[in-house]
Scaffold this active site. Structure first.
Site, PDB file in Angstrom:
ATOM      1  N   SER A 127      26.731  66.943 -31.598  1.00  0.00           N
ATOM      2  CA  SER A 127      27.385  66.321 -30.498  1.00  0.00           C
ATOM      3  C   SER A 127      28.862  66.834 -30.234  1.00  0.00           C
ATOM      4  O   SER A 127      29.637  67.205 -31.172  1.00  0.00           O
ATOM      5  CB  SER A 127      27.643  64.892 -30.707  1.00  0.00           C
ATOM      6  OG  SER A 127      28.080  64.508 -29.320  1.00  0.00           O
ATOM      7  N   GLU A 188      25.993  56.689 -25.314  1.00  0.00           N
ATOM      8  CA  GLU A 188      26.563  57.839 -24.317  1.00  0.00           C
ATOM      9  C   GLU A 188      26.071  57.343 -22.913  1.00  0.00           C
ATOM     10  O   GLU A 188      26.827  57.419 -21.967  1.00  0.00           O
ATOM     11  CB  GLU A 188      26.304  59.043 -24.700  1.00  0.00           C
ATOM     12  CG  GLU A 188      26.750  60.190 -23.692  1.00  0.00           C
ATOM     13  CD  GLU A 188      25.896  61.502 -24.119  1.00  0.00           C
ATOM     14  OE1 GLU A 188      26.230  61.921 -25.221  1.00  0.00           O
ATOM     15  OE2 GLU A 188      25.285  62.057 -23.348  1.00  0.00           O
TER      16      GLU A 188
END
Ligand code: 6PG
Length: 465
Positions: A127, A188
């Site tokens: 990420s 997210e």
């Protein structure tokens, strides 16, 4: 000379990750079928021990054994095709590392298929986007721990750091790495949608213009909401449009796309029976946003509420900051509750303290709050739900009142707050000892003889209604 690390897929993520490896004094070698991408790697890698090829045999031949070969190619079929080709060249003991956003079920299958051939398959969540890959991502590897240990020093060198701590750790068995990354993306989705709803409120209840919204998010980012997503949100409101006189945000179409990781999180949470309504709502809002033409047509048929700004804007913004903090905590709580349950259900052997620790830097959901979350799991690894953590409980109890004020303001003005609303309803339901679902049980028994349990006696009961 043999290279220490190989990368297949030299798109921006693969190229950047490999340059990062080379920056850390490992000899890095790339493979791509596209000669231009190989050329771009060589060009950018000048002055470092980095090289590339379009030929797989040459690529594999040039890597030291056991080979550490990472794939950063589109998730899905392409991963299987590349593995199939690689199997002609790799040897027992080599590592194939998938760094894409692969579905954890694919990873489980690939681990089994390759283990039987003596090849280690390591599913890894990466990420941080292109910049993260280049200068320090958060890395979530899973699979065979001994095999992972062979590549761990390289990952520790390239990962983001919080103080001295690298933002990488072995997450657990099998598909643990990709599972943790999927839930990271679910969180997210939740945080992004919460910030979108906060923007709507600042505009429609606060009456703020883009510069003022930029100032509010910047101020939040200087406090307890400090995080990557709040930081970039503030920056977005300061961006002028290159093509017109206005601000860029006002010229972006309100239809959000998705690649699937948020949806997978909701699908799996439903499968194992863990409620994550905020993440579900965020996925749903992407779906609603996509119905642009229908929404426009319905909007024209529907009387709009009068524009009515809050009387005390400063007080409203203060409530909104509290509400957003509340919603952030509750969103992490849902994701972590899912990880805790999935760990048992799918035998992943996850550790929530470690997960929170490596999410503190490099990744999209990095936030100061994650240090508090890490501490919560250090002092109580078996915490039933993050909302109950000693360090957070009182803050949530206070902030819930602000969320109620925010929701009231939105309902009167017809502002959809599916995601913020879901955090409060989740919080309220979780803190309610007796819910009205005794009625659901009665209904099930009434029409389907599904039986029910009683509050006063053990056993299973059925009534002829
Ligand atoms: C990350 C991001 C990254 C990607 C998202 C986008 O952690 O770096 O999550 O993996 O940008 O998957 O997802 P959507 O296209 O579904 O919004």
């Amino acid at each position: 000379m043999k290279y220490n690390f190989g990368m297949i897929g030299l798109g921006v993520m693969g190229r950047n990750f490999l340059l990062n490896v080379a920056d850390n004094n490992y000899k890095a070698y790339g493979l791509d079928t596209d000669a231009e991408k190989v050329a771009a790697l060589k060009e950018e890698g000048q002055g470092r021990e980095v090289d590339g090829t379009t030929d797989m045999a040459t690529f594999v031949e040039n890597l030291e054994t056991p080979r550490k070969i990472m794939l950063l190619v589109p998730a899905g079929k392409v991963v299987d095709i590349v593995i199939h080709d690689l199997l002609k060249y790799v040897e027992e003991g080599d590592l194939i590392i998938d760094g894409g956003n692969s579905h954890y079920n694919d990873t489980t299958r690939r681990v089994q298929e390759l283990e039987s051939k003596g090849i280690h398959f390591i599913g890894v969540g990466v990420s941080g986007g292109a910049k993260g890959a280049r200068f320090g991502p958060s890395i979530m590897p899973g699979g065979n721990a001994e095999a992972y240990a062979k590549v761990a020093p390289i990952f520790e060198a390239v990962s983001a750091k919080v103080g001295e701590d690298p933002c990488v750790a072995h997450m657990g068995k099998g598909a643990a790495g990709h599972y943790v990354k999927m839930v990271h993306n679910g969180i997210e989705y939740g945080l992004m949608q919460l910030l979108a709803e906060a923007y709507d409120l600042l505009k429609q209840v606060g009456g703020l213009n883009n510069q003022e919204i930029h100032a509010v998010f910047s101020e939040w980012n200087a406090g307890r909401l400090r995080s990557f997503l709040v930081e970039i949100t503030a920056a977005i409101f300061a961006q002028r449009d290159d093509l017109t006189e206005g601000d860029l945000i006002d010229n972006i179409l309100d239809k959000a796309k998705q690649k699937g990781t948020g949806k997978w999180t909701s699908q799996n949470a439903m499968d194992i029976g863990i409620p994550i309504p905020t993440i579900d709502s965020a996925v749903t809002m992407r779906g609603l946003s996509a119905l642009k033409q229908e929404r426009l047509a319905a909007d024209a048929m529907h009387p709009s509420p009068l524009v009515d700004y809050a009387e005390d804007k400063a007080a409203f913004i203060a409530h909104l900051e509290e509400a957003t903090y509340f919603a952030f905590v509750v969103t992490y709580a849902q994701g972590l509750a899912l990880l805790a349950d999935a760990s048992t259900e799918m035998n992943l052997d996850l550790n929530l303290e470690t997960t929170a620790k490596i999410w503190r830097g490099g990744c999209i959901i990095r936030a100061d709050l994650l240090e508090i979350i890490r501490r919560a799991y250090t002092s109580n690894p078996d915490l039933a739900n993050l909302m109950l953590a000693a360090e957070l409980r009182q803050d949530l109890a206070k902030a819930q009142n602000s969320m109620r004020e925010v929701l009231k303001a939105a309902i009167d003005r017809h502002i959809p707050l599916l995601t913020m609303g879901s955090t409060l309803h989740y919080y309220d339901a979780y803190h309610t000892g007796r819910l009205p679902l005794n009625l659901v049980q009665a209904q099930r028994d009434y029409f389907g003889s599904h039986t029910y349990e009683r509050v006063d006696q053990d056993g299973v009961f059925h009534t002829e209604w």
